[in-house]
Scaffold this motif. Structure first.
Motif, PDB file in Angstrom:
ATOM      1  N   ASN A  42      -5.598  -1.598   0.350  1.00 55.62           N
ATOM      2  CA  ASN A  42      -6.546  -1.809   1.440  1.00 55.62           C
ATOM      3  C   ASN A  42      -5.771  -1.862   2.764  1.00 55.62           C
ATOM      4  OD1 ASN A  42      -8.340  -2.767   3.334  1.00 55.62           O
ATOM      5  ND2 ASN A  42      -9.160  -4.415   2.026  1.00 55.62           N
ATOM      6  N   ALA A  43      -6.009  -0.884   3.634  1.00 55.08           N
ATOM      7  CA  ALA A  43      -5.251  -0.780   4.889  1.00 55.08           C
ATOM      8  C   ALA A  43      -5.478  -1.968   5.810  1.00 55.08           C
ATOM      9  CB  ALA A  43      -5.628   0.509   5.616  1.00 55.08           C
ATOM     10  N   LEU A  44      -6.567  -2.716   5.576  1.00 54.88           N
ATOM     11  CA  LEU A  44      -6.932  -3.818   6.470  1.00 54.88           C
ATOM     12  C   LEU A  44      -6.472  -5.173   5.927  1.00 54.88           C
ATOM     13  CD1 LEU A  44     -10.572  -2.578   7.229  1.00 54.88           C
ATOM     14  CD2 LEU A  44      -8.393  -1.827   8.230  1.00 54.88           C
ATOM     15  N   ASP A  45      -5.858  -5.149   4.748  1.00 51.61           N
ATOM     16  CA  ASP A  45      -5.425  -6.385   4.088  1.00 51.61           C
ATOM     17  C   ASP A  45      -3.895  -6.473   4.143  1.00 51.61           C
ATOM     18  OD1 ASP A  45      -4.496  -8.241   2.203  1.00 51.61           O
ATOM     19  OD2 ASP A  45      -6.085  -7.805   0.770  1.00 51.61           O
ATOM     20  N   GLU A  46      -3.423  -7.373   5.022  1.00 50.84           N
ATOM     21  CA  GLU A  46      -1.996  -7.499   5.275  1.00 50.84           C
ATOM     22  C   GLU A  46      -1.160  -7.688   4.004  1.00 50.84           C
ATOM     23  OE1 GLU A  46      -1.621  -9.965   8.891  1.00 50.84           O
ATOM     24  OE2 GLU A  46       0.309 -10.514   7.981  1.00 50.84           O
ATOM     25  N   ASN A  47      -1.619  -8.590   3.136  1.00 50.73           N
ATOM     26  CA  ASN A  47      -0.832  -8.879   1.940  1.00 50.73           C
ATOM     27  C   ASN A  47      -0.798  -7.703   0.979  1.00 50.73           C
ATOM     28  OD1 ASN A  47       0.121 -11.467   2.535  1.00 50.73           O
ATOM     29  ND2 ASN A  47      -1.926 -12.298   2.121  1.00 50.73           N
ATOM     30  N   ALA A  48      -1.935  -7.031   0.861  1.00 48.67           N
ATOM     31  CA  ALA A  48      -1.990  -5.851  -0.020  1.00 48.67           C
ATOM     32  C   ALA A  48      -1.011  -4.792   0.479  1.00 48.67           C
ATOM     33  CB  ALA A  48      -3.417  -5.299  -0.056  1.00 48.67           C
ATOM     34  N   VAL A  49      -0.999  -4.579   1.794  1.00 45.82           N
ATOM     35  CA  VAL A  49      -0.112  -3.560   2.366  1.00 45.82           C
ATOM     36  C   VAL A  49       1.359  -3.945   2.166  1.00 45.82           C
ATOM     37  CG1 VAL A  49       0.597  -2.418   4.510  1.00 45.82           C
ATOM     38  CG2 VAL A  49      -1.834  -2.723   4.016  1.00 45.82           C
ATOM     39  N   LYS A  50       1.629  -5.247   2.259  1.00 41.27           N
ATOM     40  CA  LYS A  50       3.013  -5.704   2.032  1.00 41.27           C
ATOM     41  C   LYS A  50       3.499  -5.323   0.638  1.00 41.27           C
ATOM     42  CE  LYS A  50       3.395  -9.515   5.277  1.00 41.27           C
ATOM     43  NZ  LYS A  50       3.006 -10.926   5.455  1.00 41.27           N
ATOM     44  N   SER A  51       2.584  -5.377  -0.356  1.00 38.91           N
ATOM     45  CA  SER A  51       3.008  -5.021  -1.727  1.00 38.91           C
ATOM     46  C   SER A  51       3.432  -3.560  -1.826  1.00 38.91           C
ATOM     47  CB  SER A  51       1.903  -5.252  -2.765  1.00 38.91           C
ATOM     48  OG  SER A  51       1.047  -6.270  -2.395  1.00 38.91           O
ATOM     49  N   ILE A  52       2.874  -2.701  -0.982  1.00 40.89           N
ATOM     50  CA  ILE A  52       3.295  -1.289  -0.991  1.00 40.89           C
ATOM     51  C   ILE A  52       4.764  -1.197  -0.588  1.00 40.89           C
ATOM     52  CG2 ILE A  52       3.075   0.953   0.141  1.00 40.89           C
ATOM     53  CD1 ILE A  52       0.162   0.532   0.518  1.00 40.89           C
ATOM     54  N   PHE A  53       5.114  -1.900   0.490  1.00 43.63           N
ATOM     55  CA  PHE A  53       6.500  -1.851   0.980  1.00 43.63           C
ATOM     56  C   PHE A  53       7.454  -2.357  -0.099  1.00 43.63           C
ATOM     57  CE2 PHE A  53       4.201  -1.568   4.975  1.00 43.63           C
ATOM     58  CZ  PHE A  53       4.991  -0.723   5.732  1.00 43.63           C
ATOM     59  N   THR A  54       7.043  -3.414  -0.804  1.00 43.64           N
ATOM     60  CA  THR A  54       7.891  -3.979  -1.850  1.00 43.64           C
ATOM     61  C   THR A  54       8.067  -2.979  -2.998  1.00 43.64           C
ATOM     62  OG1 THR A  54       6.927  -6.099  -1.277  1.00 43.64           O
ATOM     63  CG2 THR A  54       8.206  -6.015  -3.316  1.00 43.64           C
ATOM     64  N   ALA A  55       6.957  -2.407  -3.467  1.00 41.98           N
ATOM     65  CA  ALA A  55       7.033  -1.483  -4.613  1.00 41.98           C
ATOM     66  C   ALA A  55       7.883  -0.259  -4.288  1.00 41.98           C
ATOM     67  CB  ALA A  55       5.628  -1.052  -5.035  1.00 41.98           C
ATOM     68  N   LYS A  56       7.796   0.235  -3.059  1.00 39.03           N
ATOM     69  CA  LYS A  56       8.543   1.441  -2.679  1.00 39.03           C
ATOM     70  C   LYS A  56       9.972   1.163  -2.224  1.00 39.03           C
ATOM     71  CE  LYS A  56       7.128   4.739   0.040  1.00 39.03           C
ATOM     72  NZ  LYS A  56       7.199   6.076  -0.534  1.00 39.03           N
ATOM     73  N   GLY A  57      10.221  -0.115  -1.828  1.00 47.43           N
ATOM     74  CA  GLY A  57      11.502  -0.430  -1.209  1.00 47.43           C
ATOM     75  C   GLY A  57      11.580   0.246   0.155  1.00 47.43           C
ATOM     76  N   ARG A  58      10.464   0.207   0.897  1.00 44.72           N
ATOM     77  CA  ARG A  58      10.355   0.934   2.161  1.00 44.72           C
ATOM     78  C   ARG A  58      10.683   0.035   3.335  1.00 44.72           C
ATOM     79  NH1 ARG A  58       6.601   5.462   3.626  1.00 44.72           N
ATOM     80  NH2 ARG A  58       5.824   5.215   5.741  1.00 44.72           N
ATOM     81  N   PRO A  59      11.445   0.537   4.337  1.00 42.53           N
ATOM     82  CA  PRO A  59      11.722  -0.260   5.537  1.00 42.53           C
ATOM     83  C   PRO A  59      10.418  -0.651   6.236  1.00 42.53           C
ATOM     84  CG  PRO A  59      13.022   1.776   5.522  1.00 42.53           C
ATOM     85  CD  PRO A  59      12.052   1.878   4.403  1.00 42.53           C
TER      86      PRO A  59
END
Ligand code: TXA
Ligand code: MG
Length: 331
Positions: A39-56
């Motif tokens: 969900n692009a509007l959900d801060e915590n959900a978006v944070k999990s994307i960065f964690t899973a990808k190891g993205r800066p």
């Protein structure tokens, strides 16, 4: 976590939407590459994307919508030119950058005041967004730095154990990520080339191509699109673009045939060569898969006959030159 791969159907769309509504992440196919959605509007959900990808954290995500109405709360204004481009190229592989509203959290936009928006053409992607009723942030579903995934199996290789669900929509039809553009006055500025080409865009306005598309950004140089400064699309194999065509390319490769190398040719050159595709469209579809397969086969070096830079070829060249770390064999 157990990672399921399910074919695109009503049931898997419902399941993905449920995961996303609960603040989770799931991989979905698009016509370009597979995306890792939240969900692009959900801060915590978006944070999990960065964690899973190891993205800066400073690398912003693209926000995906399924109908034009969805863009309105996300952006300050849709300029006339953007509206025309949307009418012509959406749904499809074009991402446009707009000034964002407060609806878009800072994690999604990488702290920028702008947001990248795209409407994918893939049925599965659209069905999931539609079912969610909110826009989805979705970077390519690979580990950061790896070649982007163009099949569900590629996603599984990188994300097994990290996400609950991958919807399998088959091979991606475009094969390279969307074209990313911003607007410079009346001009269209291409930040990342893709399936919607400079030639296609030039029917609507003057087009300029960011210099980071073909050349390495200098250390500490400010880039408009943060994604451009990172090493990208890299297999373990050492990739070289060979600036020699046809017979000259063949001759070059023959002199290296004892190496543990793959030679990607722009056509069927016979034994010892892997046909990378005669047209830019085919090359785009095969590029990321071949880079991954080189690693599966423990290939040390991949030599690629230089692609044409016209049409989708510019996108192929842009991804390759990054995979190669900007290494070119010249005459
Ligand atoms: O085809 C695609 O665009 C795929 C599929 C999944 O839709 N997505 C994708 O996302 O390629 P990603 O995150 O791998 O690449 C997004 C690119 C990055 O280079 C990022 O820096 C740039 O878009 N970007 C995103 N928001 C931006 C912004 N506000 N300003 C400038 N560049 C932006
Ligand atoms: Mg990516």
């Amino acid at each position: 976590m157990f990672t399921k791969i399910e074919p695109f159907c009503e049931e898997s769309v419902r399941e993905a939407a449920q995961i996303l509504k609960n603040g989770g992440i799931a991989a979905i196919p698009t016509e370009t590459v597979y995306g890792l959605a939240a969900n692009a509007l959900d801060e915590n959900a978006v944070k999990s994307i960065f964690t899973a990808k190891g993205r800066p954290q400073d690398n912003p995500l693209i926000v995906h919508i399924s109908n034009f109405e969805m863009i309105k709360p996300l952006v300050v204004d849709v300029p006339k030119l953007a509206q025309k481009l949307a009418e012509r190229f959406w749904a499809g592989p074009l991402t446009m950058i707009f000034d964002k509203t407060d609806v878009i959290p800072g994690v999604t936009s990488g702290g920028l005041s702008t947001v990248a928006v795209r409407m994918p053409a893939n049925d599965a992607a659209r069905a999931v967004i539609e079912k969610c009723g909110f826009p989805l942030a979705a970077p390519s579903a690979n580990l950061s730095g790896k070649p982007s995934p163009t099949s569900a199996r590629h996603v599984f290789e990188d994300m097994n154990g990290k996400i609950p669900l991958i919807i399998d929509g088959g091979e991606c039809t475009v094969g390279v990520e969307s074209t990313v553009i911003c607007f410079n006055g009346d001009k269209i500025h291409i930040l990342r080339p893709g399936g919607v080409t400079a030639e296609m865009l030039s029917e609507f306005a003057e087009v300029e191509i960011d210099k980071a598309v073909e050349t390495a950004p200098k250390q500490d140089e400010r880039v408009i699109s943060p994604g451009m400064k990172y090493k990208h699309y890299s297999p373990k194999a050492d990739v070289w673009i060979v600036k020699l065509r046809a017979e000259k390319f063949v001759k070059f490769c023959e002199s290296r045939k004892d190496e543990n190398a793959w030679f990607l040719s722009r056509g069927d050159y016979g034994k010892g060569f892997i046909n990378f595709g005669e047209t830019a469209e085919i090359q785009a579809r095969r590029l990321f898969r071949l880079l991954r397969e080189a690693d599966e086969n423990n290939i040390e070096t991949v030599y690629v006959e230089i692609p044409d830079k016209s049409g989708v070829g510019l996108a192929v060249y842009n991804r390759l030159i990054r995979a190669a770390g900007f290494k070119v064999v010249d005459e």
